[in-house]
Design an enzyme around this catalytic site. Structure first.
Site, short mmCIF file in Angstrom:
data_model
loop_
_atom_site.label_atom_id
_atom_site.label_comp_id
_atom_site.label_asym_id
_atom_site.label_seq_id
_atom_site.Cartn_x
_atom_site.Cartn_y
_atom_site.Cartn_z
N CYS A 132 0.84 -1.22 0.00
CA CYS A 132 0.00 0.00 0.00
C CYS A 132 0.86 1.26 0.00
CB CYS A 132 -0.93 -0.04 1.22
SG CYS A 132 -1.78 1.50 1.54
N CYS A 141 -0.20 3.98 2.45
CA CYS A 141 0.16 3.60 3.83
C CYS A 141 1.59 4.00 4.13
CB CYS A 141 0.02 2.09 4.05
SG CYS A 141 -1.64 1.46 3.77
#
Lengths: 296, 111
Positions: free
Chosen positions: B32, B35
């Site tokens: 991700c 993230c």
């Protein structure tokens, strides 16, 4: 940044320009530890580096502009603090102008004051930062535009020494504020957004069909449309055909539903231009450190 | 995020739901990008509120039971728990100040 670090970074930038590849320069998804190591290697303040990374978005030319504008020995942390103040107070762009509540404006001014003092080397207490954040969060943000402007200055209400990404966080709130302004000006509603989404789906399907047909035709004529391999969707040929499909769809089906997307895209482009110019001005305003520090 | 401890399927209840202090959980994944972009902010928050609130990462691929139990549909997702109760939930990238404001409210409520 010392003269030696500046020279080393300009060499890295020159290599990236020659290779047409900015991968050696950090960007938003670069792991934090690598960004910190890059900052240490080139003697760059981490909060300042975060701002450069966010605005550069892979544009090596912007890296060059910033580094060339940076006076030897200058402290990037001061440029970051001044950039925060610029974004809060600027007559045209300033978030402060969007805030009607006098108490909230004063809290935003307080953030700039704390940043200025911290950049000058004063040890600002953690409780001072927290107090101003709590004050900014404890009052009704008002309409979407004002709320986003408050969110922007609250994002910067951190000691950049311990939270170096805080200045760059302001940019995301700034973008949200610009989107809110477009929405307000167009009287954009959830129903209009839903209709725009449906239109977008139809436009994308039409563009994909156009690109697929172009690929088929080119292959039938013996053209290699993906000479570098990889998924066909990532090739310049496919992208060009897709974009032509989008343009054809819009020409054949004009609609006000495209206005929100057009204006927000223009606002973001303008935001990057203004933000970059603002940062370059703060960098140029820095003074050179004494020679003994510069060569260290 | 080397400095942030993880909670797992085996430890989520003990570390998060039974905590005496508010807990911010960052549901994340190795693949991700957003993230990763949020990681420095999460580390800042963990440092800022050390002793007043706990911060844990949960890798959703390695901890499917917790992912299902908490209804995680995308990453990053941030949840703030206070004495086992979910008090805030955010999905997608967000500023540290928004997370901080929610965490500060949870800390205040816990006192």
């Amino acid at each position: 940044m010392s003269i030696a670090s500046r020279r080393a970074l300009l060499t890295l930038i020159a290599e990236a320009e020659r290779n047409g590849d900015a991968a050696a320069l950090p960007f938003y998804a670069t792991p934090a530890a690598e960004v910190s190591a890059f900052a240490a290697r080139y003697d760059l303040d981490l909060s300042f580096l975060n701002l450069i990374m966010t605005f550069a978005t892979g544009d090596v030319g912007f890296w060059r502009q910033v580094v060339e504008a940076l006076p030897p020995g200058a402290d990037g942390r001061i440029a970051a603090a001044r950039w925060i103040e610029w974004l809060w107070t600027d007559a045209e762009t300033g978030l402060r102008n969007r805030v009607g509540d006098a108490v909230l404006r004063a809290s935003g001014d307080r953030v700039c004051d704390l940043q200025r003092r911290a950049a000058a080397g004063e040890d600002v207490a953690r409780s001072d930062w927290r107090q101003v954040r709590i004050r900014l969060a404890s009052r009704d943000g008002g309409d979407d535009v004002q709320a986003a402007a408050i969110e922007g200055i609250a994002a910067a209400a951190w000691d950049l020494g311990s939270a170096p990404g805080a200045a760059a966080d302001m940019i995301y709130a700034w973008k949200a504020m610009l989107f809110a302004e477009v929405g307000r000006d167009l009287e954009w509603t959830a129903e209009k957004q839903s209709a725009a989404n449906e239109r977008f789906d139809r436009m994308a399907a039409s563009a994909r069909a156009n690109a697929d047909a172009a690929v088929q035709q080119a292959r039938a004529e013996g053209t290699d449309v993906a000479p570098e391999g990889g998924p066909i969707e990532t090739t310049p040929f496919y992208r060009d055909a897709y974009n032509k499909g989008v343009a054809d769809f819009i020409a054949a089906n004009p609609s006000d539903l495209d206005l929100y997307g057009q204006r927000t895209r223009a606002a973001v482009d303008n935001m990057y231009r203004l933000g970059r110019d603002g940062l370059l001005r703060q960098v140029a305003s820095l003074s050179t450190a004494p020679a003994s520090m510069v060569s260290a | 995020m080397a400095n942030i401890p993880s909670a797992t399927d085996a430890t989520f209840e003990e570390k998060v739901l039974k905590s005496d202090i508010p807990v911010l959980v960052d549901f994340t994944a190795a693949w991700c990008g957003p993230c990763k972009a949020m990681a420095p902010a999460i580390e800042d928050l963990a440092r800022e509120y050390e002793g007043e609130a706990a911060v844990y990462l949960v890798d959703i691929d390695e901890n499917p039971d917790t992912r299902h139990a908490q209804g995680i549909m995308g990453v990053p997702t941030f949840m703030i728990f206070n004495r086992g109760e979910l008090v805030e939930r955010f999905t997608g990238s967000m500023s540290r100040s928004k997370l901080a404001a929610a965490l500060e409210a949870a800390i205040e409520a816990a006192q």
